[in-house]
Structures are given as C-alpha cells and as structure tokens.
Design a protein around this motif. Structure first.
Motif, short mmCIF file in Angstrom:
data_model
loop_
_atom_site.label_atom_id
_atom_site.label_comp_id
_atom_site.label_asym_id
_atom_site.label_seq_id
_atom_site.Cartn_x
_atom_site.Cartn_y
_atom_site.Cartn_z
N ARG A 64 0.84 -1.20 0.00
CA ARG A 64 0.00 0.00 0.00
C ARG A 64 0.88 1.25 0.00
O ARG A 64 0.65 2.19 -0.76
CB ARG A 64 -0.93 0.02 1.21
N THR A 67 2.89 1.53 -3.50
CA THR A 67 2.17 1.75 -4.75
C THR A 67 1.24 2.95 -4.75
O THR A 67 1.01 3.52 -5.80
CB THR A 67 1.33 0.51 -5.12
N THR A 68 0.72 3.32 -3.62
CA THR A 68 -0.24 4.41 -3.60
C THR A 68 0.40 5.69 -3.07
O THR A 68 0.41 6.71 -3.76
CB THR A 68 -1.47 4.04 -2.76
N ILE A 72 1.48 9.21 -5.24
CA ILE A 72 0.97 10.53 -4.85
C ILE A 72 2.13 11.45 -4.50
O ILE A 72 2.18 12.60 -4.95
CB ILE A 72 -0.03 10.40 -3.69
N VAL A 88 0.95 10.91 -13.43
CA VAL A 88 0.23 9.81 -12.78
C VAL A 88 -0.25 8.79 -13.81
O VAL A 88 -0.08 7.58 -13.63
CB VAL A 88 -0.95 10.34 -11.93
N MET A 92 0.70 4.88 -14.19
CA MET A 92 -0.35 3.85 -14.13
C MET A 92 -0.28 2.94 -15.35
O MET A 92 -0.23 1.72 -15.23
CB MET A 92 -1.74 4.50 -14.11
N VAL A 122 -7.39 1.89 -0.30
CA VAL A 122 -6.43 2.13 -1.39
C VAL A 122 -7.15 2.65 -2.63
O VAL A 122 -6.74 3.65 -3.22
CB VAL A 122 -5.63 0.84 -1.72
N GLU A 123 -8.22 1.98 -3.00
CA GLU A 123 -8.93 2.40 -4.21
C GLU A 123 -9.57 3.77 -4.03
O GLU A 123 -9.53 4.60 -4.95
CB GLU A 123 -9.96 1.34 -4.61
N ARG A 126 -6.85 6.45 -4.28
CA ARG A 126 -6.43 6.64 -5.68
C ARG A 126 -7.44 7.49 -6.45
O ARG A 126 -7.07 8.41 -7.17
CB ARG A 126 -6.25 5.29 -6.36
N SER A 148 -12.88 10.49 -12.31
CA SER A 148 -11.85 9.71 -11.62
C SER A 148 -12.34 8.27 -11.38
O SER A 148 -11.56 7.33 -11.51
CB SER A 148 -11.43 10.37 -10.31
N TYR A 152 -10.42 5.09 -13.08
CA TYR A 152 -9.86 4.02 -12.28
C TYR A 152 -10.40 2.66 -12.72
O TYR A 152 -9.65 1.69 -12.87
CB TYR A 152 -10.13 4.23 -10.79
#
Length: 186
Positions: A64, A67-68, A72, A88, A92, A122-123, A126, A148, A152
């Motif tokens: 977490r 990756t997140t 950011i 970003v 991705m 997490v989602e 994001r 967004s 995603y």
C-alpha cells in the motif's frame, strides 16, 4: 568448516513476499520455500514475524505504501495539474508485467474483512487523488468524481487486458494522450 550464517533482513522477507504474492496470492507464501530462496533458515522468518498472517499484513501494508503513497508523493512536485495528471497516468499505464497484487488482494478480501477495508481505502485514495487533480484543473467536484471513478475502473480492465505485454514509451505516451484528450481534456 562451518558455513557462515546468512542474515536476512525483514525488508528482504517482505520484498520477496510482495513478489510471490503478486505472482499467486497468499498460496505462494510458503515460508520453507522462501527461506530456501533467501538462503537462510526458516527460523529467520519467525525472528521478524509472529505468524504467517502477520507477514501477510506486513506485505499488504508495505505494498500500500509503495504503490499508492509513493505515486501521490512523486506527483506532488511543483508542477501544474495537467503535468501531474500526465505523470500519474504515465506511471499507471506504463507499468505492466508486474504481477497481480491487486487481483490477489481482492481475492483475499473476500475471505477477510480487514483486507476488504485496506482494498477499499487504497482504491478510494487513488480515485480521490485524481479527483483533486481534476478539481485543480477547474472541473466541478461531482464531475471530477465521476471522471476519476470511470478512469480508475477503466484502468483495472485495461491492466487485466495488457498485464502480460511489454509496452514501449511511445505506445504509453499515445495512450495517455488519448485519455487526456478524450476524458480529461488537458
């Protein structure tokens, strides 16, 4: 002559755990096999982790963070919203052939509510991050949320379709440009 004792760090265990988890989920986290791969004894694992479950929790938390939060943090440089969005999206859509950590986390979350909470956080983080970038561009909050959310979920399907491919920089650039022109209008 005695063989020297090999010292393996907690970070090495976690890194190998992440790599194995993204290749096959929790079933790939066989402590004996990991110890052999790291060239150490199984007892080394228990020096850092009280159980396999605590190891999985550490793997998920580290993933977490990497990756997140790192994405950011990397995009929060002194740049325009447009530049940050492109950065970003490039990150991705430019990362394939890395395994299916998110897929296996989703699978694990079906069995354990604690992982469902992590996955949702997490989602959500994001999508909220992209929403804030779109708001900075001048988009209304509700519209930014919709964009967004769609972006995603598009990414999840896109990654599933392309995860085995090696993409070149030009192909990634064209894809990001298409997304920006069609969805985001940079």
């Amino acid at each position: 002559m005695r063989m020297p004792k090999i010292i393996v760090t907690e970070e090495q265990w976690v890194q190998q755990g992440i790599e194995r988890f993204e290749q096959g989920g929790a079933e790939q986290l066989v402590i004996e096999k990991m110890a052999v791969s790291l060239g150490c004894s199984k007892s080394s694992f228990y020096w850092y982790f009280s159980s396999r479950d605590s190891f999985i929790q550490q793997i998920v938390e580290t993933w977490r963070e990497l990756t997140t939060q790192q994405v950011i943090a990397d995009s929060n440089v002194h740049a325009t919203a447009d530049e940050r969005i492109v950065k970003v999206l490039t990150r991705m859509f430019g990362t394939t052939q890395r395994g299916d950590f998110l897929f296996y986390l989703r699978k694990l979350s079906l069995k354990d509510d604690a992982y469902r909470v992590v996955l949702n956080e997490v989602e959500q983080l994001r999508m909220e991050f992209m929403q804030q970038l779109l708001i900075q561009k001048g988009m209304q909050p509700e519209r930014a949320f919709q964009k967004s959310w769609m972006l995603y979920h598009y990414y999840l399907g896109w990654y599933e379709r392309h995860k085995q491919e090696k993409l070149g920089n030009e192909e990634i650039r064209r894809h990001v440009e298409m997304i920006c022109n069609e969805w985001i209008l940079i």
